[in-house]
Design a protein around this motif. Structure first.
Motif, PDB file in Angstrom:
ATOM      1  N   PRO A  73       0.855  -1.122   0.041  1.00  0.00           N
ATOM      2  CA  PRO A  73       0.322  -0.140   0.077  1.00  0.00           C
ATOM      3  C   PRO A  73       0.684   1.516   0.463  1.00  0.00           C
ATOM      4  O   PRO A  73       2.188   1.047   0.596  1.00  0.00           O
ATOM      5  CB  PRO A  73      -0.951  -0.452   1.038  1.00  0.00           C
ATOM      6  N   MET A  74       0.122   2.153  -0.632  1.00  0.00           N
ATOM      7  CA  MET A  74       1.127   3.615  -0.336  1.00  0.00           C
ATOM      8  C   MET A  74      -0.032   4.487   0.094  1.00  0.00           C
ATOM      9  O   MET A  74      -1.054   5.065  -0.111  1.00  0.00           O
ATOM     10  CB  MET A  74       1.140   4.850  -2.249  1.00  0.00           C
ATOM     11  N   ALA A  82      -4.336   9.955   7.821  1.00  0.00           N
ATOM     12  CA  ALA A  82      -5.368   9.655   8.875  1.00  0.00           C
ATOM     13  C   ALA A  82      -6.041   8.312   7.809  1.00  0.00           C
ATOM     14  O   ALA A  82      -6.204   7.602   8.366  1.00  0.00           O
ATOM     15  CB  ALA A  82      -6.002  10.844   8.788  1.00  0.00           C
ATOM     16  N   ASP A  83      -6.890   9.423   7.041  1.00  0.00           N
ATOM     17  CA  ASP A  83      -7.869   7.862   6.336  1.00  0.00           C
ATOM     18  C   ASP A  83      -6.525   6.600   6.229  1.00  0.00           C
ATOM     19  O   ASP A  83      -8.037   5.203   6.089  1.00  0.00           O
ATOM     20  CB  ASP A  83      -8.119   8.429   5.328  1.00  0.00           C
ATOM     21  N   ALA A  84      -5.946   6.386   5.643  1.00  0.00           N
ATOM     22  CA  ALA A  84      -4.812   5.640   5.153  1.00  0.00           C
ATOM     23  C   ALA A  84      -4.768   4.167   6.102  1.00  0.00           C
ATOM     24  O   ALA A  84      -4.031   3.419   6.032  1.00  0.00           O
ATOM     25  CB  ALA A  84      -4.003   5.851   4.507  1.00  0.00           C
ATOM     26  N   SER A  87      -6.746   0.906   7.352  1.00  0.00           N
ATOM     27  CA  SER A  87      -7.258   0.358   6.580  1.00  0.00           C
ATOM     28  C   SER A  87      -5.249  -0.658   6.090  1.00  0.00           C
ATOM     29  O   SER A  87      -5.843  -1.602   6.271  1.00  0.00           O
ATOM     30  CB  SER A  87      -7.057   0.880   4.786  1.00  0.00           C
ATOM     31  N   ILE A  88      -4.162  -0.165   6.772  1.00  0.00           N
ATOM     32  CA  ILE A  88      -3.627  -0.343   6.339  1.00  0.00           C
ATOM     33  C   ILE A  88      -3.143  -1.539   8.002  1.00  0.00           C
ATOM     34  O   ILE A  88      -2.248  -2.640   7.745  1.00  0.00           O
ATOM     35  CB  ILE A  88      -2.168   0.903   6.378  1.00  0.00           C
ATOM     36  N   LYS A  89      -3.478  -0.812   8.706  1.00  0.00           N
ATOM     37  CA  LYS A  89      -3.689  -2.271  10.365  1.00  0.00           C
ATOM     38  C   LYS A  89      -4.786  -3.242  10.056  1.00  0.00           C
ATOM     39  O   LYS A  89      -3.896  -4.249  10.180  1.00  0.00           O
ATOM     40  CB  LYS A  89      -4.415  -0.988  11.232  1.00  0.00           C
ATOM     41  N   ALA A  92      -2.565  -5.498   7.424  1.00  0.00           N
ATOM     42  CA  ALA A  92      -1.442  -5.473   8.461  1.00  0.00           C
ATOM     43  C   ALA A  92      -1.873  -7.197   9.520  1.00  0.00           C
ATOM     44  O   ALA A  92      -0.989  -8.033   9.561  1.00  0.00           O
ATOM     45  CB  ALA A  92      -1.068  -4.793   9.156  1.00  0.00           C
ATOM     46  N   SER A  93      -2.972  -6.382  10.453  1.00  0.00           N
ATOM     47  CA  SER A  93      -3.479  -8.103  11.111  1.00  0.00           C
ATOM     48  C   SER A  93      -4.196  -9.137  10.153  1.00  0.00           C
ATOM     49  O   SER A  93      -3.728  -9.918  10.400  1.00  0.00           O
ATOM     50  CB  SER A  93      -5.002  -7.254  11.847  1.00  0.00           C
ATOM     51  N   SER A  94      -3.940  -8.778   9.052  1.00  0.00           N
ATOM     52  CA  SER A  94      -4.789 -10.642   8.372  1.00  0.00           C
ATOM     53  C   SER A  94      -3.616 -10.583   7.449  1.00  0.00           C
ATOM     54  O   SER A  94      -4.017 -12.058   7.448  1.00  0.00           O
ATOM     55  CB  SER A  94      -6.030  -9.391   7.173  1.00  0.00           C
ATOM     56  N   GLY A  95      -2.038 -10.245   7.619  1.00  0.00           N
ATOM     57  CA  GLY A  95      -1.631 -10.930   7.393  1.00  0.00           C
ATOM     58  C   GLY A  95      -0.708 -10.629   6.051  1.00  0.00           C
ATOM     59  O   GLY A  95       0.323 -11.576   5.243  1.00  0.00           O
ATOM     60  N   GLY A  96      -1.625 -10.019   4.562  1.00  0.00           N
ATOM     61  CA  GLY A  96      -1.499  -8.986   4.047  1.00  0.00           C
ATOM     62  C   GLY A  96      -0.357  -8.380   2.955  1.00  0.00           C
ATOM     63  O   GLY A  96      -0.043  -7.956   2.526  1.00  0.00           O
TER      64      GLY A  96
END
Ligand SMILES: *[C@@H]1O[C@H](CO)[C@@H](O)[C@H](O)[C@H]1NC(C)=O
Ligand SMILES: *[C@@H]1O[C@H](CO)[C@@H](O)[C@H](O)[C@H]1NC(C)=O
Ligand SMILES: *[C@@H]1O[C@H](CO)[C@@H](O)[C@H](O)[C@H]1NC(C)=O
Ligand SMILES: *[C@@H]1O[C@H](CO)[C@@H](O)[C@H](O)[C@H]1NC(C)=O
Ligand SMILES: *[C@@H]1O[C@H](CO)[C@@H](O)[C@H](O)[C@H]1NC(C)=O
Ligand SMILES: *[C@@H]1O[C@H](CO)[C@@H](O)[C@H](O)[C@H]1NC(C)=O
Ligand SMILES: *[C@@H]1O[C@H](CO)[C@@H](O)[C@H](O)[C@H]1NC(C)=O
Ligand SMILES: *[C@@H]1O[C@H](CO)[C@@H](O)[C@H](O)[C@H]1NC(C)=O
Length: 313
Positions: A73-74, A82-84, A87-89, A92-96
């Protein structure tokens, strides 16, 4: 009789696995997704025999989520940080995901796709909002901003560093450096060398590069020379050529000759080369799934040999 067929089967197995083994380091090679009105074009890039291993979309949106390519992701600028982050978290949590690209051409204008940031704003948002993603439980690797490949870009990076150190004595902790280059091969090699000298401990991702507005034959030679160079350069960890689109979709700056696809979605010479060419089975003119079929054929031949051996035994 049986011995002959087992020997034959063994030979076929060896051939099958030596075909699959890559003789060059194709594993750094990736895809810049710029959006398309022909989504099926991307089947070539994501097919099973494609050597591409990763991609990015200039956003947190994984456009090719059905593919086996790694997504990076960028966070494009400070305003969407703040919006990004949420969704990055969640990715990351789903290991993607493992890596995040931070700020696209902050020294460039928004008209040319840059994020037009002052080093000081960029540093504040980086430290407050973005850098915490490096910590547990996310443990993501964060890039330094990918500036334009130019003296302005270099000045911007230096000022960013100085702003970071003005805000906090440790500066802005980062894990890798993202870079862009438009121009010939000597300049590209020299730009990478300059960045490597500035940050000798950080691996580099060359996330955009192309030779703009040259004849096709010269553009082809540039890509051929550059990808061989990047494949063997230790400090380059990943790269993605700015050409994964049809000729008609190229912008006025790069011109159509950078494109990997012609106007009907078939591979150009550069497209076939970037996908590994004869090594992976991608040929000029291919469209749709493309790629090598030999592994399937050699497994089939093996099956026939085994069955014949059993019948004859
Ligand atoms: C071959 O490619 C695979 C996956 O693309 C990669 O993991 C491996 O390191 C590559 N081998 C060599 C020798 O480059
Ligand atoms: C960043 O700034 C610090 C503090 O001024 C300095 O020691 C370091 O060399 C700078 N690094 C780069 C890459 O400019
Ligand atoms: C960092 O702080 C010094 C001293 O206060 C100042 O001269 C310099 O302009 C600052 N640099 C940036 C990039 O803000
Ligand atoms: C490249 O192609 C152009 C025509 O498109 C030709 O004039 C030129 O000689 C070619 N250059 C090389 C190095 O083959
Ligand atoms: C591509 O580059 C390789 C390695 O530098 C070189 O051996 C080969 O001749 C080049 N191919 C073409 C078509 O120029
Ligand atoms: C593959 O990468 C390694 C390390 O970066 C390098 O030493 C080697 O020469 C490369 N091999 C090829 C065929 O590019
Ligand atoms: C390219 O330039 C032409 C003429 O200046 C213009 O009409 C066209 O919109 C431009 N295309 C893009 C993608 O900017
Ligand atoms: C594949 O091999 C053919 C014949 O040897 C050659 O003409 C063609 O340029 C090669 N394609 C690539 C992409 O290397």
């Amino acid at each position: 009789m049986l011995t002959i067929f087992w020997t034959l089967s063994y030979i076929l197995l060896v051939v099958r696995f030596s075909i699959a083994e890559n003789s060059t380091n194709l594993s750094k090679r990736g895809l810049v997704y710029i959006g398309t009105s022909h989504p099926s074009d991307y089947q070539l890039f994501t097919s099973r025999s494609s050597p591409l291993t990763w991609y990015y979309t200039f956003a947190t949106w994984p456009a090719l989520s059905h593919s086996s390519l790694d997504f990076a992701p960028m966070i494009h600028g400070t305003l969407d940080a703040a919006d990004a982050v949420p969704s990055i978290k969640s990715m990351a949590s789903s290991g993607g995901i493992t890596h995040v690209l931070v700020y696209n051409e902050p020294d460039g204008s928004t008209e040319s796709g840059g994020s037009n940031l002052t080093p000081d704003d960029a540093a504040r948002t980086y430290l407050d909002t973005i850098a915490p993603l490096r910590d547990a439980p996310y443990n993501l690797k964060m890039s330094l901003p990918s500036t334009t490949g130019s003296p302005n870009g270099l000045n911007w990076l230096r000022e960013f560093n100085s702003s970071c150190h003005n805000i906090t004595s440790g500066g802005c902790p980062s894990d890798f450096l993202a870079a862009h280059w438009y121009g010939g091969f000597p300049g590209l090699a020299s730009w990478l060398g300059t960045l490597h000298q500035l940050y000798p401990t950080l691996p580099i991702w060359l996330t955009e590069f192309a030779l703009p507005a040259f004849p096709e034959n010269i553009t082809y030679d540039f890509v051929n020379q550059t990808i061989s160079y990047l494949d063997q350069l230790d400090y380059v960890e990943r790269y993605s050529y700015f050409g994964t689109f049809r000729r008609e979709a190229a912008n006025n700056f790069t011109g159509p000759n950078v494109a990997m696809l012609d106007d009907s979605g078939s591979l150009t010479r550069i497209g076939a080369l970037y996908l590994g060419g004869n090594q992976t089975g991608f040929a000029v003119g291919m469209k749709g799934m493309g790629g090598r079929t030999e592994p399937v054929l050699s497994w089939l031949a093996l099956a026939v040999a085994v069955v014949t051996a059993i019948i004859l035994a």
